[in-house]
Scaffold this active site. Structure first.
Site, PDB file in Angstrom:
ATOM      1  N   THR A  99       0.820  -1.216   0.000  1.00  0.00           N
ATOM      2  CA  THR A  99       0.000   0.000   0.000  1.00  0.00           C
ATOM      3  C   THR A  99       0.851   1.262   0.000  1.00  0.00           C
ATOM      4  O   THR A  99       1.995   1.243   0.489  1.00  0.00           O
ATOM      5  CB  THR A  99      -0.901  -0.010   1.258  1.00  0.00           C
ATOM      6  OG1 THR A  99      -1.524   1.253   1.390  1.00  0.00           O
ATOM      7  CG2 THR A  99      -0.105  -0.282   2.532  1.00  0.00           C
ATOM      8  N   ASP A 100       0.267   2.357  -0.470  1.00  0.00           N
ATOM      9  CA  ASP A 100       0.963   3.653  -0.410  1.00  0.00           C
ATOM     10  C   ASP A 100       1.039   4.178   1.020  1.00  0.00           C
ATOM     11  O   ASP A 100       1.811   5.091   1.311  1.00  0.00           O
ATOM     12  CB  ASP A 100       0.271   4.682  -1.327  1.00  0.00           C
ATOM     13  CG  ASP A 100      -1.195   4.959  -0.990  1.00  0.00           C
ATOM     14  OD1 ASP A 100      -1.731   4.340  -0.045  1.00  0.00           O
ATOM     15  OD2 ASP A 100      -1.798   5.801  -1.682  1.00  0.00           O
ATOM     16  N   GLU A 101       0.220   3.593   1.917  1.00  0.00           N
ATOM     17  CA  GLU A 101       0.178   4.128   3.291  1.00  0.00           C
ATOM     18  C   GLU A 101       1.501   3.939   4.030  1.00  0.00           C
ATOM     19  O   GLU A 101       1.727   4.591   5.051  1.00  0.00           O
ATOM     20  CB  GLU A 101      -0.964   3.483   4.086  1.00  0.00           C
ATOM     21  CG  GLU A 101      -2.306   3.806   3.491  1.00  0.00           C
ATOM     22  CD  GLU A 101      -3.479   3.595   4.435  1.00  0.00           C
ATOM     23  OE1 GLU A 101      -3.261   3.439   5.649  1.00  0.00           O
ATOM     24  OE2 GLU A 101      -4.618   3.594   3.938  1.00  0.00           O
ATOM     25  N   TYR A 144      -2.076  -0.362  10.995  1.00  0.00           N
ATOM     26  CA  TYR A 144      -2.199  -1.052   9.699  1.00  0.00           C
ATOM     27  C   TYR A 144      -0.972  -0.773   8.822  1.00  0.00           C
ATOM     28  O   TYR A 144      -0.323  -1.709   8.340  1.00  0.00           O
ATOM     29  CB  TYR A 144      -3.477  -0.596   8.972  1.00  0.00           C
ATOM     30  CG  TYR A 144      -3.467  -0.934   7.496  1.00  0.00           C
ATOM     31  CD1 TYR A 144      -3.541  -2.253   7.061  1.00  0.00           C
ATOM     32  CD2 TYR A 144      -3.353   0.068   6.525  1.00  0.00           C
ATOM     33  CE1 TYR A 144      -3.507  -2.566   5.700  1.00  0.00           C
ATOM     34  CE2 TYR A 144      -3.316  -0.237   5.173  1.00  0.00           C
ATOM     35  CZ  TYR A 144      -3.395  -1.555   4.769  1.00  0.00           C
ATOM     36  OH  TYR A 144      -3.354  -1.871   3.428  1.00  0.00           O
ATOM     37  N   LYS A 192       2.013  -3.284   7.427  1.00  0.00           N
ATOM     38  CA  LYS A 192       2.305  -3.493   6.004  1.00  0.00           C
ATOM     39  C   LYS A 192       3.763  -3.119   5.715  1.00  0.00           C
ATOM     40  O   LYS A 192       4.442  -3.797   4.932  1.00  0.00           O
ATOM     41  CB  LYS A 192       1.367  -2.652   5.118  1.00  0.00           C
ATOM     42  CG  LYS A 192      -0.077  -3.099   5.102  1.00  0.00           C
ATOM     43  CD  LYS A 192      -0.297  -4.483   4.508  1.00  0.00           C
ATOM     44  CE  LYS A 192      -0.102  -4.550   3.020  1.00  0.00           C
ATOM     45  NZ  LYS A 192      -0.474  -5.876   2.453  1.00  0.00           N
TER      46      LYS A 192
HETATM   47  P1  NAD Z   1      -9.733  -7.302   2.109  1.00  0.00           P
HETATM   48  O1  NAD Z   1      -9.727  -7.000   3.564  1.00  0.00           O
HETATM   49  O2  NAD Z   1     -10.950  -7.021   1.304  1.00  0.00           O
HETATM   50  O3  NAD Z   1      -9.402  -8.853   1.875  1.00  0.00           O
HETATM   51  C1  NAD Z   1      -8.389  -9.517   2.593  1.00  0.00           C
HETATM   52  C2  NAD Z   1      -8.535 -11.017   2.330  1.00  0.00           C
HETATM   53  O4  NAD Z   1      -7.473 -11.683   3.025  1.00  0.00           O
HETATM   54  C3  NAD Z   1      -9.851 -11.607   2.842  1.00  0.00           C
HETATM   55  O5  NAD Z   1     -10.397 -12.491   1.894  1.00  0.00           O
HETATM   56  C4  NAD Z   1      -9.440 -12.357   4.105  1.00  0.00           C
HETATM   57  O6  NAD Z   1     -10.268 -13.485   4.382  1.00  0.00           O
HETATM   58  C5  NAD Z   1      -8.026 -12.780   3.744  1.00  0.00           C
HETATM   59  N1  NAD Z   1      -7.193 -13.018   4.932  1.00  0.00           N
HETATM   60  C6  NAD Z   1      -7.064 -12.201   6.014  1.00  0.00           C
HETATM   61  N2  NAD Z   1      -6.246 -12.758   6.902  1.00  0.00           N
HETATM   62  C7  NAD Z   1      -5.830 -13.936   6.384  1.00  0.00           C
HETATM   63  C8  NAD Z   1      -4.957 -14.962   6.829  1.00  0.00           C
HETATM   64  N3  NAD Z   1      -4.350 -14.895   8.021  1.00  0.00           N
HETATM   65  N4  NAD Z   1      -4.750 -16.031   6.037  1.00  0.00           N
HETATM   66  C9  NAD Z   1      -5.368 -16.129   4.815  1.00  0.00           C
HETATM   67  N5  NAD Z   1      -6.219 -15.198   4.368  1.00  0.00           N
HETATM   68  C10 NAD Z   1      -6.445 -14.110   5.127  1.00  0.00           C
HETATM   69  O7  NAD Z   1      -8.456  -6.550   1.521  1.00  0.00           O
HETATM   70  P2  NAD Z   1      -8.274  -5.842   0.098  1.00  0.00           P
HETATM   71  O8  NAD Z   1      -8.804  -4.479   0.173  1.00  0.00           O
HETATM   72  O9  NAD Z   1      -8.707  -6.787  -0.949  1.00  0.00           O
HETATM   73  O10 NAD Z   1      -6.680  -5.729   0.076  1.00  0.00           O
HETATM   74  C11 NAD Z   1      -5.879  -6.788  -0.463  1.00  0.00           C
HETATM   75  C12 NAD Z   1      -4.415  -6.390  -0.326  1.00  0.00           C
HETATM   76  O11 NAD Z   1      -4.180  -5.169  -1.022  1.00  0.00           O
HETATM   77  C13 NAD Z   1      -3.984  -6.142   1.115  1.00  0.00           C
HETATM   78  O12 NAD Z   1      -2.693  -6.662   1.281  1.00  0.00           O
HETATM   79  C14 NAD Z   1      -3.978  -4.624   1.248  1.00  0.00           C
HETATM   80  O13 NAD Z   1      -3.043  -4.211   2.202  1.00  0.00           O
HETATM   81  C15 NAD Z   1      -3.587  -4.219  -0.153  1.00  0.00           C
HETATM   82  N6  NAD Z   1      -4.070  -2.913  -0.613  1.00  0.00           N
HETATM   83  C16 NAD Z   1      -5.398  -2.593  -0.515  1.00  0.00           C
HETATM   84  C17 NAD Z   1      -5.841  -1.367  -1.033  1.00  0.00           C
HETATM   85  C18 NAD Z   1      -7.294  -0.969  -0.956  1.00  0.00           C
HETATM   86  O14 NAD Z   1      -7.621   0.190  -1.263  1.00  0.00           O
HETATM   87  N7  NAD Z   1      -8.201  -1.850  -0.599  1.00  0.00           N
HETATM   88  C19 NAD Z   1      -4.939  -0.484  -1.633  1.00  0.00           C
HETATM   89  C20 NAD Z   1      -3.583  -0.857  -1.695  1.00  0.00           C
HETATM   90  C21 NAD Z   1      -3.168  -2.077  -1.198  1.00  0.00           C
HETATM   91  O1  DAU Z   2      -4.168   3.955   0.425  1.00  0.00           O
HETATM   92  C1  DAU Z   2      -4.376   2.585   0.323  1.00  0.00           C
HETATM   93  C2  DAU Z   2      -5.223   2.111   1.471  1.00  0.00           C
HETATM   94  O2  DAU Z   2      -6.547   2.587   1.213  1.00  0.00           O
HETATM   95  C3  DAU Z   2      -5.233   0.603   1.652  1.00  0.00           C
HETATM   96  O3  DAU Z   2      -3.938   0.177   1.986  1.00  0.00           O
HETATM   97  C4  DAU Z   2      -6.213   0.195   2.756  1.00  0.00           C
HETATM   98  O4  DAU Z   2      -6.283  -1.216   2.834  1.00  0.00           O
HETATM   99  C5  DAU Z   2      -7.580   0.732   2.396  1.00  0.00           C
HETATM  100  O5  DAU Z   2      -8.493   0.448   3.431  1.00  0.00           O
HETATM  101  C6  DAU Z   2      -7.518   2.245   2.173  1.00  0.00           C
HETATM  102  O6  DAU Z   2      -7.256   2.946   3.405  1.00  0.00           O
HETATM  103  P1  DAU Z   2      -8.022   4.306   3.791  1.00  0.00           P
HETATM  104  O7  DAU Z   2      -7.989   4.452   5.251  1.00  0.00           O
HETATM  105  O8  DAU Z   2      -7.541   5.430   2.961  1.00  0.00           O
HETATM  106  O9  DAU Z   2      -9.510   3.895   3.251  1.00  0.00           O
HETATM  107  P2  DAU Z   2     -10.961   4.140   3.894  1.00  0.00           P
HETATM  108  O10 DAU Z   2     -11.938   3.778   2.819  1.00  0.00           O
HETATM  109  O11 DAU Z   2     -11.105   3.524   5.216  1.00  0.00           O
HETATM  110  O12 DAU Z   2     -10.996   5.717   4.069  1.00  0.00           O
HETATM  111  C7  DAU Z   2     -10.815   6.592   2.969  1.00  0.00           C
HETATM  112  C8  DAU Z   2     -10.865   8.006   3.514  1.00  0.00           C
HETATM  113  O13 DAU Z   2     -12.208   8.289   3.930  1.00  0.00           O
HETATM  114  C9  DAU Z   2      -9.999   8.231   4.714  1.00  0.00           C
HETATM  115  O14 DAU Z   2      -9.466   9.546   4.674  1.00  0.00           O
HETATM  116  C10 DAU Z   2     -10.949   8.106   5.902  1.00  0.00           C
HETATM  117  C11 DAU Z   2     -12.255   8.619   5.327  1.00  0.00           C
HETATM  118  N1  DAU Z   2     -13.485   7.994   5.884  1.00  0.00           N
HETATM  119  C12 DAU Z   2     -13.558   6.636   5.952  1.00  0.00           C
HETATM  120  C13 DAU Z   2     -14.667   6.020   6.473  1.00  0.00           C
HETATM  121  C14 DAU Z   2     -14.729   4.511   6.590  1.00  0.00           C
HETATM  122  C15 DAU Z   2     -14.555   8.789   6.286  1.00  0.00           C
HETATM  123  O15 DAU Z   2     -14.491  10.037   6.173  1.00  0.00           O
HETATM  124  N2  DAU Z   2     -15.655   8.178   6.792  1.00  0.00           N
HETATM  125  C16 DAU Z   2     -15.762   6.829   6.930  1.00  0.00           C
HETATM  126  O16 DAU Z   2     -16.787   6.342   7.446  1.00  0.00           O
END
Ligand code: NAD
Ligand code: DAU
Length: 354
Positions: A135-137, A161, A165
């Protein structure tokens, strides 16, 4: 048939990747390892249910012996590691599981993969890839005038988180430098699209809006995220897996910086157009709520390395991707209703009670 092994393939990005991969002509089979936490959902994989190219295994990545066994049986040419605890707010309330899955789990997986890789013949070892989805975080928070994160930006994670990561990224990198494991690391910005669990801003706003509930915006709503349609993330991962250089990291992003309030307004406007209320606008449901502790102000990704080396650019604009996403949630009510029951309700009352 050759195989790839995917972890977390029942989650949001993982499931989109599995479906997208198997839609490509001549695709390898997929071994899908997922623990099925609250975020994992086999309904998201309904399209490939019964497809012999897809083998699902409910396993925890911390279980090195079970993963080793799968590697031995299916002999994948690559491992793509999506599995993680992924929600920042949950990491603030209960960080322990993030340490367990994201750090210990990645380490356990690396141990299994390293032993498997060391047992391959020379040409299979050279062709093998371990792709770690991050992630970019990990880069922390940007000021308003700072340039977007590049691959050489300093790691400065701010939440449990992102710290977990970051630790996993470092461990993956170390397995390359120390043992020669051919790894690739991707650091991607915020994804949105079909099958996203409605704890995250975009699906939460859509589902709350449709349920007539308030739309919680943290703080002043001016935090900035760089949004990427999940299908574009999947394409980027396929390109990086095919042609990325082992040992390299690649930033993936949509060049789409938006404040949270802009995102929520755009969603409300789309819903007003596609599913109008009897009276008024969905914007009337917006509620500014207490800010997230340690809330990162701005993320932005410079994805030019990926464009220059591999020719990848996103296909969707924010407008086209968001419209597709809203339409998907409107047309997939059964998936949504299934997810909204059970554990989700507990989370919503815990997180938004105040
Ligand atoms: P998600 O939370 O939707 O899915 C995570 C999946 O991993 C689920 O299916 C869960 O059952 C599985 N999992 C969790 N713990 C596990 C374990 N111990 N063993 C096996 N499986 C397990 O997450 P996502 O949003 O699909 O993100 C996927 C990946 O991409 C993550 O590594 C996250 O850090 C990264 N990522 C997400 C975003 C985003 O915006 N969602 C952006 C950048 C990177
Ligand atoms: O940047 C990549 C990341 O983006 C991933 O690594 C994470 O897995 C993914 O969850 C996401 O993280 P964020 O914290 O940025 O996503 P989230 O959707 O939780 O929140 C997006 C923005 O919106 C953040 O600034 C918080 C805000 N927010 C979020 C929620 C859930 C609100 O204002 N209200 C809300 O209820």
């Amino acid at each position: 048939m050759s195989n790839i092994l995917v972890t977390g393939g029942a989650g949001f990005i993982g499931a989109n990747f599995v479906l997208d991969w198997l839609r490509q002509a001549g695709a390898d089979g997929i071994v899908n390892v997922d623990k099925l936490t609250y975020a994992g959902n086999r309904e998201s994989l309904a399209e490939v249910e019964g497809d012999v190219r897809h083998v699902f295994s409910q396993i925890d990545i911390c279980d090195t012996a079970a993963v080793s066994c799968l590697l031995k049986v299916h002999r994948p040419r690559a491992v793509l590691h999506f599995a993680a605890e992924s929600h920042v707010d949950r990491s603030i309330l209960a960080p322990g599981q993030f340490v367990q899955t994201n750090i210990v789990g990645t380490f356990s997986l690396l141990e299994a993969v390293l032993a498997y890789w060391q047992g391959l013949d020379m040409s299979a070892r050279e062709a093998f890839r371990f792709l770690h989805v991050s992630t970019d975080e990990v880069f922390g928070s940007l000021g308003p005038a700072e340039p977007p994160f590049s691959e050489t930006s300093r790691y400065q994670p701010n939440s449990p988180y992102s710290a977990s990561k970051a630790a996993s990224d470092h461990m993956v990198r170390a397995y390359h430098h120390t043992y020669g494991l051919p790894v690739l690391i991707t650091n991607c910005s915020n994804n949105y699209g079909p099958f996203q669990f409605p704890e995250k801003l975009i699906p939460l706003t859509i589902t709350n809006a449709l349920a007539g509930k308030s739309l919680p915006v943290y703080g002043d709503g001016l935090n900035v995220r760089d949004w990427l349609y999940v299908g574009d993330h999947c394409t980027a991962i396929r390109e990086i897996l095919a042609r990325g250089r082992a040992g390299e990291t690649y930033n993936v992003g949509g060049w789409n910086e938006k404040t949270n309030i802009e995102v929520v307004h755009t969603l409300c406007d789309l819903l007003d157009e596609l599913k109008p209320k009897a009276a008024g606008s969905y914007r009337d449901q917006i509620a500014f709520v207490r800010d997230r502790p340690g809330h990162d102000r701005r993320y932005a990704i410079n994805a030019s390395k990926l464009a220059q080396e591999l020719g990848w650019t996103p296909a969707e604009t924010f407008e086209s991707g968001l419209r597709k996403t809203v339409q998907w949630y409107l047309h997939n009510e059964a998936w949504v209703q299934d997810v909204l029951s059970g554990e989700y309700r507990n989370w919503m009352s815990k997180q938004y009670a105040a």
